[in-house]
Scaffold this motif. Sequence first.
Motif, PDB file in Angstrom:
ATOM      1  N   GLN A 114       0.824  -1.137   0.122  1.00 58.72           N
ATOM      2  CA  GLN A 114       0.093  -0.032   0.090  1.00 58.72           C
ATOM      3  C   GLN A 114       0.791   1.176  -0.206  1.00 58.72           C
ATOM      4  O   GLN A 114       0.384   2.158  -0.644  1.00 58.72           O
ATOM      5  N   GLU A 165       2.102   1.950  -3.400  1.00 55.98           N
ATOM      6  CA  GLU A 165       1.068   2.270  -4.353  1.00 55.98           C
ATOM      7  C   GLU A 165       0.635   3.897  -4.078  1.00 55.98           C
ATOM      8  O   GLU A 165       0.706   4.569  -5.061  1.00 55.98           O
ATOM      9  N   ALA A 166       0.811   4.165  -3.004  1.00 54.41           N
ATOM     10  CA  ALA A 166       0.533   5.592  -2.365  1.00 54.41           C
ATOM     11  C   ALA A 166       1.672   6.358  -2.967  1.00 54.41           C
ATOM     12  O   ALA A 166       1.378   7.459  -3.452  1.00 54.41           O
ATOM     13  N   LYS A 218       2.745  10.285  -9.311  1.00 56.07           N
ATOM     14  CA  LYS A 218       2.169  10.185 -10.897  1.00 56.07           C
ATOM     15  C   LYS A 218       3.068   9.092 -11.500  1.00 56.07           C
ATOM     16  O   LYS A 218       3.265   9.201 -12.761  1.00 56.07           O
ATOM     17  N   CYS A 263       3.485   5.983  -5.665  1.00 54.76           N
ATOM     18  CA  CYS A 263       3.276   5.938  -6.994  1.00 54.76           C
ATOM     19  C   CYS A 263       2.171   7.083  -7.460  1.00 54.76           C
ATOM     20  O   CYS A 263       2.376   7.627  -8.267  1.00 54.76           O
ATOM     21  N   ASP A 264       1.058   6.718  -6.622  1.00 53.27           N
ATOM     22  CA  ASP A 264       0.207   7.793  -6.874  1.00 53.27           C
ATOM     23  C   ASP A 264       0.539   9.148  -6.684  1.00 53.27           C
ATOM     24  O   ASP A 264       0.095  10.018  -7.477  1.00 53.27           O
ATOM     25  N   ALA A 265       1.146   9.466  -5.537  1.00 54.02           N
ATOM     26  CA  ALA A 265       1.651  10.786  -5.332  1.00 54.02           C
ATOM     27  C   ALA A 265       2.697  11.402  -6.424  1.00 54.02           C
ATOM     28  O   ALA A 265       2.772  12.458  -6.412  1.00 54.02           O
ATOM     29  N   GLN A 286       3.134   5.095 -12.685  1.00 52.45           N
ATOM     30  CA  GLN A 286       2.257   3.954 -13.152  1.00 52.45           C
ATOM     31  C   GLN A 286       3.566   2.729 -13.170  1.00 52.45           C
ATOM     32  O   GLN A 286       3.836   2.370 -14.213  1.00 52.45           O
TER      33      GLN A 286
END
Length: 71
Positions: A2, A5-6, A12, A8-10, A14
């Motif tokens: 998690q 993933e966080a 941007k 990577c999201d923060a 992929q």
Amino acid sequence: MQSAEAYCDAHKLQPTPVRRKVLELLLEKHQALGAYAILDLLREGGMAPWWADLPCPPQEVLGVVLPHCCP
């Protein structure tokens, strides 16, 4: 997973399926894995990347791949 993933999201980012699988393998094994061991595990799972059979050391390739996948 998690937190990766966080991250990577923060940022941007992929992660590719192979990058994600490498991270999953590392988290699943609960131990340090060498580059050749990671490639062997990817091959067993049918996910060996196109560069797996190149003559350059996998550490060199993973050194480029992993920093963009994991903080």
